[in-house]
Scaffold this motif. Structure first.
Motif, mmCIF file in Angstrom:
data_model
loop_
_atom_site.group_PDB
_atom_site.id
_atom_site.type_symbol
_atom_site.label_atom_id
_atom_site.label_comp_id
_atom_site.label_asym_id
_atom_site.label_seq_id
_atom_site.Cartn_x
_atom_site.Cartn_y
_atom_site.Cartn_z
ATOM 1 N N UNK A 3 2.361 -1.688 12.478
ATOM 2 C CA UNK A 3 1.141 -1.938 11.577
ATOM 3 C C UNK A 3 0.339 -2.982 12.154
ATOM 4 N N UNK A 4 -0.989 -2.586 12.607
ATOM 5 C CA UNK A 4 -1.976 -3.392 13.224
ATOM 6 C C UNK A 4 -2.630 -4.215 12.079
ATOM 7 N N UNK A 5 -3.290 -5.300 12.411
ATOM 8 C CA UNK A 5 -4.056 -6.398 11.632
ATOM 9 C C UNK A 5 -4.761 -5.662 10.598
ATOM 10 N N UNK A 6 -5.620 -4.850 10.980
ATOM 11 C CA UNK A 6 -6.489 -3.993 9.963
ATOM 12 C C UNK A 6 -6.067 -3.307 8.825
ATOM 13 N N UNK A 7 -4.701 -3.029 9.022
ATOM 14 C CA UNK A 7 -3.863 -2.360 8.038
ATOM 15 C C UNK A 7 -3.768 -3.291 6.687
ATOM 16 N N UNK A 8 -3.612 -4.671 7.095
ATOM 17 C CA UNK A 8 -3.689 -5.677 5.909
ATOM 18 C C UNK A 8 -4.939 -6.044 5.103
ATOM 19 N N UNK A 9 -6.015 -5.588 5.430
ATOM 20 C CA UNK A 9 -7.388 -5.936 5.396
ATOM 21 C C UNK A 9 -7.740 -4.887 3.922
ATOM 22 N N UNK A 10 -6.783 -4.747 3.391
ATOM 23 C CA UNK A 10 -7.212 -4.136 2.116
ATOM 24 C C UNK A 10 -7.020 -4.845 0.812
ATOM 25 N N UNK A 11 -7.597 -4.535 -0.327
ATOM 26 C CA UNK A 11 -7.431 -5.328 -1.500
ATOM 27 C C UNK A 11 -5.939 -5.320 -1.807
ATOM 28 N N UNK A 12 -5.558 -6.608 -2.285
ATOM 29 C CA UNK A 12 -3.921 -6.845 -2.571
ATOM 30 C C UNK A 12 -3.266 -5.768 -3.237
ATOM 31 N N UNK A 13 -4.108 -5.356 -4.679
ATOM 32 C CA UNK A 13 -3.011 -4.354 -5.277
ATOM 33 C C UNK A 13 -2.938 -2.800 -4.530
ATOM 34 N N UNK A 14 -3.862 -2.464 -3.676
ATOM 35 C CA UNK A 14 -3.873 -1.568 -2.571
ATOM 36 C C UNK A 14 -2.766 -1.497 -1.653
ATOM 37 N N UNK A 15 -2.884 -2.900 -1.173
ATOM 38 C CA UNK A 15 -1.816 -3.361 0.023
ATOM 39 C C UNK A 15 -0.504 -3.176 -0.781
ATOM 40 N N UNK A 16 -0.340 -3.441 -1.984
ATOM 41 C CA UNK A 16 0.927 -3.541 -2.467
ATOM 42 C C UNK A 16 1.584 -2.462 -2.562
ATOM 43 N N UNK A 17 0.821 -1.302 -2.817
ATOM 44 C CA UNK A 17 1.429 0.285 -2.927
ATOM 45 C C UNK A 17 1.571 0.821 -1.297
ATOM 46 N N UNK A 18 0.473 0.239 -0.477
ATOM 47 C CA UNK A 18 0.602 1.025 0.904
ATOM 48 C C UNK A 18 1.685 0.469 1.656
ATOM 49 N N UNK A 19 2.233 -0.660 1.096
ATOM 50 C CA UNK A 19 3.356 -1.193 2.163
ATOM 51 C C UNK A 19 4.785 -0.472 1.746
ATOM 52 N N UNK A 20 4.750 0.423 0.502
ATOM 53 C CA UNK A 20 5.926 1.061 0.252
ATOM 54 C C UNK A 20 6.013 2.116 1.083
ATOM 55 N N UNK A 21 7.447 2.090 1.675
ATOM 56 C CA UNK A 21 7.667 3.265 2.549
ATOM 57 C C UNK A 21 7.685 2.726 4.083
ATOM 58 N N UNK A 22 6.931 1.516 4.256
ATOM 59 C CA UNK A 22 6.798 1.078 5.632
ATOM 60 C C UNK A 22 8.161 0.302 5.864
ATOM 61 N N UNK A 23 8.465 0.055 7.316
ATOM 62 C CA UNK A 23 9.754 -0.304 7.641
ATOM 63 C C UNK A 23 9.610 -1.926 7.812
ATOM 64 N N UNK A 24 10.466 -2.766 7.236
ATOM 65 C CA UNK A 24 10.248 -4.250 7.598
ATOM 66 C C UNK A 24 11.520 -4.461 8.576
ATOM 67 N N UNK A 25 11.152 -5.149 9.760
ATOM 68 C CA UNK A 25 11.970 -5.496 10.604
ATOM 69 C C UNK A 25 12.043 -6.853 11.209
ATOM 70 N N UNK A 26 13.247 -7.249 11.551
ATOM 71 C CA UNK A 26 13.510 -8.724 11.835
ATOM 72 C C UNK A 26 14.618 -8.713 13.082
ATOM 73 N N UNK A 27 14.184 -9.193 14.162
ATOM 74 C CA UNK A 27 14.995 -9.291 15.326
ATOM 75 C C UNK A 27 15.548 -10.851 15.414
#
Length: 191
Positions: A3-27
């Protein structure tokens, strides 16, 4: 695709829904572990009595939330490190708590970190998922579009449920705000 930086530039409630289904990765040096985000909670700092940044409270701990969105806000609650995505505009300290993930990669590593647990109990809570993926306080302030900690596209949930946030009973009217979102029917959701 990360995800690019502009993905996160949503209103917080909208971002909380948009993150669902995205893959969180830690190396880490031990390997890579990841999970699809299946539960989030939004915290709208200045107006949200449940937020660490309520009334624009600026401390060493909350400092990262006053900057641009798309950064990591981690903090320790009891003995658990919790992971948040900074949201909102610069100077508007808001964040999305990641409450649960569905394991995708590194299941053997996740099991090693979490011990002998039922599969659904490996990552079905905010402290459980950080331990499982290897997210810790050292990740505070990390930008989320480059390794070792990042979020990439995943899948689009068919249905999203919404309700009250969990564990914030002492936060006045904010305890009743319906700012918790989850993938309907997913077994990794915390409650």
């Amino acid at each position: 695709m990360i995800l690019t930086r502009d993905f996160y530039e949503k209103p917080t409630l909208e971002l909380a829904k948009a993150l669902l289904g995205c893959e969180l990765i830690k190396e880490t040096v031990d390997g890579l572990a990841s999970g699809y985000i299946v539960e989030t909670e939004a915290y709208l700092g200045p107006i949200d009595q449940a937020a660490h940044s309520f009334n624009n409270k600026r401390t060493k701990r909350t400092e990262v939330m006053f900057g641009p969105s798309g950064y990591t806000y981690t903090y320790v609650m009891h003995t658990h490190c919790l992971f948040n995505v900074v949201s909102g505009q610069i100077g508007l300290p808001e964040a999305v708590l990641i409450r649960a993930v569905e394991p995708v990669e590194g299941l053997e590593l996740i099991r090693l970190r979490r011990g002998d647990k039922k599969e659904k109990d490996l990552t079905n809570g905010p402290g459980k998922l950080t331990k499982a993926l290897g997210i810790n306080q050292g990740d505070y302030g990390r930008l989320l579009d480059v390794p070792p900690l990042y979020i990439q596209t995943g899948y689009q949930p068919e249905h999203i449920s919404q309700g009250k946030r969990i564990g914030i009973d002492n936060s006045g009217d904010a305890r009743d705000y319906p700012w918790r979102f989850w993938v309907t029917g997913n077994k990794y959701v915390s409650k």
